[in-house]
Design a protein around this motif. Structure first.
Motif, PDB file in Angstrom:
ATOM      1  N   THR A   5       0.862  -1.180   0.000  1.00 21.93           N
ATOM      2  CA  THR A   5       0.000   0.000   0.000  1.00 21.93           C
ATOM      3  C   THR A   5       0.901   1.232   0.000  1.00 21.93           C
ATOM      4  O   THR A   5       2.103   1.111   0.264  1.00 21.93           O
ATOM      5  N   PRO A   6       0.345   2.412  -0.244  1.00 19.18           N
ATOM      6  CA  PRO A   6       1.181   3.617  -0.142  1.00 19.18           C
ATOM      7  C   PRO A   6       1.836   3.742   1.239  1.00 19.18           C
ATOM      8  O   PRO A   6       2.990   4.132   1.343  1.00 19.18           O
ATOM      9  N   GLU A   7       1.112   3.358   2.275  1.00 21.05           N
ATOM     10  CA  GLU A   7       1.643   3.476   3.633  1.00 21.05           C
ATOM     11  C   GLU A   7       2.795   2.514   3.887  1.00 21.05           C
ATOM     12  O   GLU A   7       3.814   2.892   4.476  1.00 21.05           O
ATOM     13  N   THR A   8       2.647   1.242   3.441  1.00 22.33           N
ATOM     14  CA  THR A   8       3.735   0.287   3.661  1.00 22.33           C
ATOM     15  C   THR A   8       4.953   0.662   2.824  1.00 22.33           C
ATOM     16  O   THR A   8       6.091   0.528   3.278  1.00 22.33           O
ATOM     17  N   ALA A   9       4.727   1.150   1.612  1.00 17.77           N
ATOM     18  CA  ALA A   9       5.845   1.583   0.771  1.00 17.77           C
ATOM     19  C   ALA A   9       6.567   2.763   1.411  1.00 17.77           C
ATOM     20  O   ALA A   9       7.802   2.798   1.445  1.00 17.77           O
ATOM     21  N   LEU A  10       5.813   3.714   1.941  1.00 16.35           N
ATOM     22  CA  LEU A  10       6.413   4.876   2.593  1.00 16.35           C
ATOM     23  C   LEU A  10       7.239   4.450   3.801  1.00 16.35           C
ATOM     24  O   LEU A  10       8.363   4.928   3.997  1.00 16.35           O
ATOM     25  N   ARG A  11       6.705   3.533   4.618  1.00 20.65           N
ATOM     26  CA  ARG A  11       7.460   3.043   5.793  1.00 20.65           C
ATOM     27  C   ARG A  11       8.765   2.395   5.361  1.00 20.65           C
ATOM     28  O   ARG A  11       9.815   2.625   5.956  1.00 20.65           O
ATOM     29  N   LEU A  12       8.702   1.588   4.313  1.00 17.84           N
ATOM     30  CA  LEU A  12       9.908   0.933   3.820  1.00 17.84           C
ATOM     31  C   LEU A  12      10.910   1.961   3.315  1.00 17.84           C
ATOM     32  O   LEU A  12      12.093   1.922   3.665  1.00 17.84           O
TER      33      LEU A  12
END
Length: 129
Positions: free
Chosen positions: A68-75
């Motif tokens: 998701t955009p959120e998981t990609a951002l965290r990574l």
């Protein structure tokens, strides 16, 4: 095959053990593995072998279907402080391509959600429908 995206970032599928010394020769300082230990062909001692070569190693297992955009951002935030240049890899290179494209787009000022939509439009991810 390693594909250089920027001076600081390259992507690949799963590197072969005998190719790791070449990463050092080419100046890489970090390796990010997006594969999960339960994936077929996961290399259990990759971290040990990479760290023995003096490289930093991070395993951030992520599946394309759960990206998701959120998981990609965290990574992206988690790996942004790793020594550069870095190699981001998965099994075939799709997940690493998604992360690399999003990282480059966000560095150029694109919002996370817009970068995520861009990789969907490129056909690298499904839109969930």
């Amino acid at each position: 095959m390693v594909r250089k995206i920027t001076n600081d970032l390259a992507i690949a599928g799963q590197p072969a053990p005998d190719k790791l010394p070449q990463l050092v020769e080419e100046g890489y300082r970090s390796v990010v593995n997006l594969r999960s230990p339960d994936e077929a062909g996961f290399w259990n001692d990759e971290q040990i072998q990479i760290e023995q070569l003096g490289l930093r190693y991070v395993n951030y297992p992520i599946q394309s279907s759960h990206l998701t955009p959120e998981t990609a951002l965290r990574l992206i935030q988690q790996i942004s402080d790793l020594p550069k240049p870095m190699l981001v890899h998965c099994d075939t290179g799709i997940r690493s391509s998604v992360i690399a494209l999003m990282q480059v787009a966000m560095k150029q000022g694109m919002r996370t959600e817009d970068a995520f939509q861009k990789v969907i439009k490129l056909g690298l991810l499904n839109d969930g429908s």
